[in-house]
Design a protein around this motif. Structure first.
Motif, PDB file in Angstrom:
ATOM      1  N   UNK A 442       0.820  -1.224   0.000  1.00 35.88           N
ATOM      2  CA  UNK A 442       0.000   0.000   0.000  1.00 35.88           C
ATOM      3  C   UNK A 442       0.854   1.275   0.000  1.00 35.88           C
ATOM      4  N   UNK A 443       0.526   2.191  -0.887  1.00 37.77           N
ATOM      5  CA  UNK A 443       1.188   3.508  -0.967  1.00 37.77           C
ATOM      6  C   UNK A 443       0.147   4.530  -0.521  1.00 37.77           C
ATOM      7  N   UNK A 444       0.434   5.212   0.575  1.00 33.28           N
ATOM      8  CA  UNK A 444      -0.631   5.902   1.293  1.00 33.28           C
ATOM      9  C   UNK A 444      -0.714   7.402   1.027  1.00 33.28           C
ATOM     10  N   UNK A 445      -1.923   7.919   1.281  1.00 31.33           N
ATOM     11  CA  UNK A 445      -2.153   9.368   1.390  1.00 31.33           C
ATOM     12  C   UNK A 445      -3.182   9.572   2.491  1.00 31.33           C
ATOM     13  N   UNK A 446      -3.103  10.722   3.182  1.00 38.41           N
ATOM     14  CA  UNK A 446      -4.070  10.940   4.262  1.00 38.41           C
ATOM     15  C   UNK A 446      -5.388  11.555   3.782  1.00 38.41           C
ATOM     16  N   UNK A 447      -6.468  11.084   4.370  1.00 37.94           N
ATOM     17  CA  UNK A 447      -7.801  11.650   4.155  1.00 37.94           C
ATOM     18  C   UNK A 447      -8.328  12.011   5.536  1.00 37.94           C
ATOM     19  N   UNK A 448      -8.447  13.295   5.815  1.00 38.46           N
ATOM     20  CA  UNK A 448      -8.825  13.735   7.162  1.00 38.46           C
ATOM     21  C   UNK A 448      -7.934  13.032   8.190  1.00 38.46           C
ATOM     22  N   UNK A 449      -6.674  12.899   7.876  1.00 41.13           N
ATOM     23  CA  UNK A 449      -5.707  12.292   8.789  1.00 41.13           C
ATOM     24  C   UNK A 449      -5.618  10.775   8.672  1.00 41.13           C
ATOM     25  N   UNK A 450      -6.625  10.119   8.119  1.00 38.10           N
ATOM     26  CA  UNK A 450      -6.623   8.661   7.976  1.00 38.10           C
ATOM     27  C   UNK A 450      -5.766   8.277   6.779  1.00 38.10           C
TER      28      UNK A 450
END
Ligand SMILES: Cc1cc2nc3c(=O)[nH]c(=O)nc-3n(C[C@H](O)[C@H](O)[C@H](O)COP(=O)(O)OP(=O)(O)OC[C@H]3O[C@@H](n4cnc5c(N)ncnc54)[C@H](O)[C@@H]3O)c2cc1C
Length: 816
Positions: A442-450
């Motif tokens: 998984x390569x992540x980005x935050x959505x409302x901190x999640x």
């Protein structure tokens, strides 16, 4: 000075450029019974020492709107309020060192043109024509902004203050607000001169905004950076050139090197955003003083050395100039570098207009926006990019604010590439299965901190930050996203979706109340449906899924980032004496999406649910002995379920699905694949395709309007619009695009004219086409019409598609 009144309609705390503009615009709107409190002299905060640059450039549509408005206001303000001031419109040249930078400029030229501004791209020769002292050998081009200029910030503030006073508003200098309390329906603001009661209050306290916010129980997400510029003595060549030309040089911004260079009389002003930047007032040994009015930090020339050398190479005449003065002052930063303008989250009748990093060029527009929030409760332009509610509680954490503020400041001029994830301030909120998702690539980005997985890498994929420095579709992610889409289409995919915002509404009258707020029908118990919330103008405030559990008992589910915004919309419209309650239960639950033709077989192995139940139904079920709510919907447009669970059961349920799914070809998929899959279905995304810039009818959401309901919020406006005819319509376009899909706010062309704009764009892997969603002049919004889309400066043929999904138009796969 007259005595402080005991009452005012609005009290503004803070008399910098922004507070003064807010007061001016409130008075202009007829709200003259307003008071501004300034603890020192006007401009005592960041305003007095600002360089006063007034660019219009922004890659954000709403911020460009605000800055464009400021520039046009400043042109006429002196005459309007009879307060002459120094405002020089010199134009500016923004240098491009790379192909990607020029693409960014070309996009902004397109947006600017759509806002009525004639921005232009310059070749190196053209740059030298406007700026003879410039070294251009290593440049690819430049953006020319003829509207850019500089203003005296103190004069600007005084002019706005005079205008406001002339209309009847009052300003009290040397009168600090010292506290605030709520009494009944009023705010009581205390000052050494006595108390003042008001209906509404505005925190415009600049870099003190966090302190002021505390009185309201609000933790303002912000930090303070040290920001410097250097003034140089006269440069004889420049003085001679300027005299002969009869004007100043355009302002120069070397954005890749990260500084601006402006002619200041016959010398220069150099202002960098240093990568080796410095925060202030963030550690116990450097506490924020109670009062820093008209003060500066000590000069820090070492930090500027690299920028000085670079500027001398770029404009060699600078090398002969003596240094005359340095300014090093406090500048506040929110975690994304945008200001906070709008309702103070969770606090009634309180507003914010603070944390401006470009508060001089934005003050005019910000005052207009703030005044609209206060007087009308809504704004002309969609202003989500500056809405204080875009941050929720996690963002108030000081370490987070410092990390993000430092990152943004050091990259103030950076390009924001779509596949790039900024590294600072990460991992604030992790799904219980974050480690499993990470282990899967998984390569992540935050959505409302999640943190959510955007795509899943394979061993050997290039995961460097450099690889993401592109506007192109192509990149290491592309084959993976394609594989993920294929898995969802041919077998099954699972997507962990923590942080879906979720509100529980329960109690007598809840259904009737919801019906009065949404444009469409409330679903029956056991069913789920999309609901659109309009404002009184019929504009799209938000979209939520309504999961009806029972009469007067339902969950509303909405985007992660919409958590505070949507909750406030509901809370604001809940009658005070209502018997039902609304609770934000976001943190208690999570969601996993299981989608694809094999998803039924997978679920059959692990759950006791009735999997024959149709599309748009939901049911409680057990997976691995844990409760879940199985919801038969799929944003991916395939057979599928959203599996809503208690957050603590996420892992058990994921593990069961994962184990059962292996023989059915189950693969993890990420937000990138989901975005590609949804765009093929024409599904709208919040704050791109769905915003208050459009009405429900313009958004093509007619089928979600129940005209038979006696009333609902926005109905009268929508009826009027229906009668008069909708001027522009939502369309789905296929685009014969090149290397890039259409970004947000790419202009649509027909017959040599701009006839609309895109609201999102992506590649559709199932249909093998570049797709854009957008708004088009109604007469052209006819299937088969050929238009053009301008993508990073080049125009590509596009065709309007029939109203409905591009993939599986009859939704047979969804209903399977
Ligand atoms: C070196 C430097 C150069 C800059 N150059 C530019 C530029 O070229 N262009 C640009 O657009 N921006 C520039 N900026 C940023 C700009 O200065 C700020 O964004 C802008 O001044 C913010 O204005 P403001 O009104 O929000 O805040 P401020 O100017 O900080 O005003 C806030 C006011 O609130 C008052 N206050 C605080 N607490 C209380 C209280 N309790 N009661 C009453 N009053 C209170 C303060 O005294 C202060 O006057 C620069 C900043 C720096 C540091």
């Amino acid at each position: 000075m007259s005595a402080l009144p005991s009452h005012a309609r609005v009290v503004i705390i803070g008399g910098g450029a922004v507070g003064a503009s807010a007061l001016y615009h409130l008075a202009k709107a007829g709200w003259t019974d307003c008071v501004l409190l300034e603890k020192n002299e006007l401009t005592a905060g960041s305003t007095w020492h600002a360089a006063g640059n007034v660019p219009t450039f922004s890659s954000s549509w709403s911020i460009m709107n605000m800055q464009r408005y400021s520039a046009s206001l400043y042109r006429e303000l002196g005459a309007l309020v009879d307060y002459p001031m120094n405002y020089h419109v010199t134009g500016s040249i923004r240098l491009g060192h790379s192909k990607e930078r020029l693409q960014e400029f070309k996009r902004v030229v397109g947006m600017g043109r759509y806002q009525g501004m004639d921005l232009d791209i310059l070749s190196p020769d053209e740059m030298r024509g406007k700026y003879p002292f410039l070294e251009t050998h290593d440049l690819t081009g430049a953006l020319y902004d003829p509207y850019d200029g500089d203003i005296d910030p103190a004069q600007l503030t005084q002019a706005l203050a005079k205008g406001a006073r002339d209309m009847g508003a009052k300003i009290f200098r040397f009168c600090p607000a010292t506290g605030a309390r709520r009494e009944g329906e009023e705010w009581v603001i205390s000052t050494p001169e006595g108390e003042i009661r008001c209906e509404k209050v505005v925190n415009a306290a600049g870099y003190y905004a966090r302190e002021v916010g505390k009185w309201f129980g609000r933790e303002v997400p912000m930090m303070v950076m040290s920001h410097q510029y250097i003034l140089f003595e006269e440069i004889p060549e420049l003085a001679a050139w300027s005299k002969e030309a009869g004007h100043k040089l355009p302002l120069l911004r070397d954005v890749d090197s990260s500084y601006y260079l402006r002619q200041e009389k016959t010398g220069m002003n150099l202002g960098p955003y240093e990568r080796n930047c410095k925060a202030h007032w963030v550690t116990p040994d450097d506490p924020m003083p109670d009062d820093f009015s008209f003060q500066l930090f000590p000069d820090d020339l070492d930090r500027l050395e690299w920028y000085l050398n670079d500027a001398v190479e770029r404009v060699p005449i600078l090398g002969t100039a003596g240094l005359s003065r340095m300014i090093n002052g406090p500048i506040p930063y929110a975690p994304d570098g945008n200001p906070l303008i709008g309702p103070m989250p969770g606090v009634p009748n309180a507003f914010e207009a603070c944390v401006f990093t470009f508060g001089i060029c934005q003050a005019g527009g910000a005052g207009k926006v703030l005044a609209e929030w206060v007087t009308e409760g809504e704004t002309e332009w969609d202003m989500w990019s500056c809405d204080p509610r875009r941050y929720t509680r996690f963002a108030a954490d000081k370490d987070y604010c410092i990390a993000k503020g430092m990152e943004i400041y050091g990259h103030e001029y950076a390009m924001h590439f779509p596949k790039h994830a900024w590294p600072a301030g990460r991992d604030r909120k992790l799904s219980p299965i974050h480690d499993r998702i990470k282990a899967l690539g998984g390569q992540f980005k935050p959505y409302n901190g999640w943190e959510r997985a955007m795509w899943y890498a394979e061993p050997g994929d290039d995961l460097s930050e450099e690889a993401t420095q592109t506007w192109n579709r192509e990149g290491p992610w592309r084959p993976r996203i394609e594989e993920e889409c294929r898995a969802v289409t041919e077998a099954a995919g699972i997507l962990d979706l923590p942080g879906f915002s979720r509100f529980r509404v329960k109690g007598e009258g809840a259904t009737a109340w919801l019906s009065s707020l949404i444009t469409g029908k409330v679903p029956k118990p056991g069913r789920i449906g999309l609901a659109y919330f309009a404002d009184d103008k019929g504009r799209i405030v938000t979209e939520m899924s309504v999961m009806m559990l029972d009469e007067d008992f339902f969950f509303l589910i909405t985007a992660a980032t919409a958590q505070w915004h949507d909750f406030e919309w509901l809370a604001k419209h809940r009658p005070k004496d209502a018997a039902f309650t609304i609770d934000d239960v976001t943190d208690n639950f999570s969601c996993q999406i299981l989608s694809g033709p094999n998803s039924r077989a997978i679920l059959a192995e692990v759950s006791d649910a009735d999997l024959s139940k149709g599309w748009l139904t939901h049911q409680p079920a057990q997976i691995a002995g844990r409760w879940c709510q199985l919801v038969r919907v799929s944003f991916a447009g395939e057979l599928g379920w959203e599996i809503h669970t208690k957050i603590e059961d996420t892992a058990a349920i994921f593990d069961a699905l994962w184990a059962a799914g292996q023989k059915h070809g189950l693969k993890p998929f990420g937000m990138e694949a989901l975005d590609s899959l949804r765009i093929e279905k024409g599904y709208r995304a919040w704050k791109g395709d769905l915003s208050t810039d459009y009405t429900v009818l313009q958004g093509g959401l007619d089928r979600f309007v129940d005209w038979t309901k006696p009333d609902f919020k926005g109905k009268a406006a929508l009826e009027r619009e229906k009668q008069q005819g909708v001027t522009k319509r939502f369309v789905l376009l296929t685009v014969e695009a090149g290397e890039c899909d259409a970004p947000y706010m790419s202009t649509l062309w027909h017959g040599g004219k701009v006839v609309g704009e895109t609201t999102s764009g992506n590649w559709g892997y199932r249909v093998g086409k570049s797709i854009a969603l957008g708004m088009l002049r109604t007469d052209l919004a006819v299937p088969g019409t050929e238009i053009e889309v301008e993508i990073y400066g080049d125009r590509f043929k596009a065709t309007v598609q029939p109203d409905g999904p591009l993939f599986d138009p009859n939704n047979e796969r969804l209903r399977a």
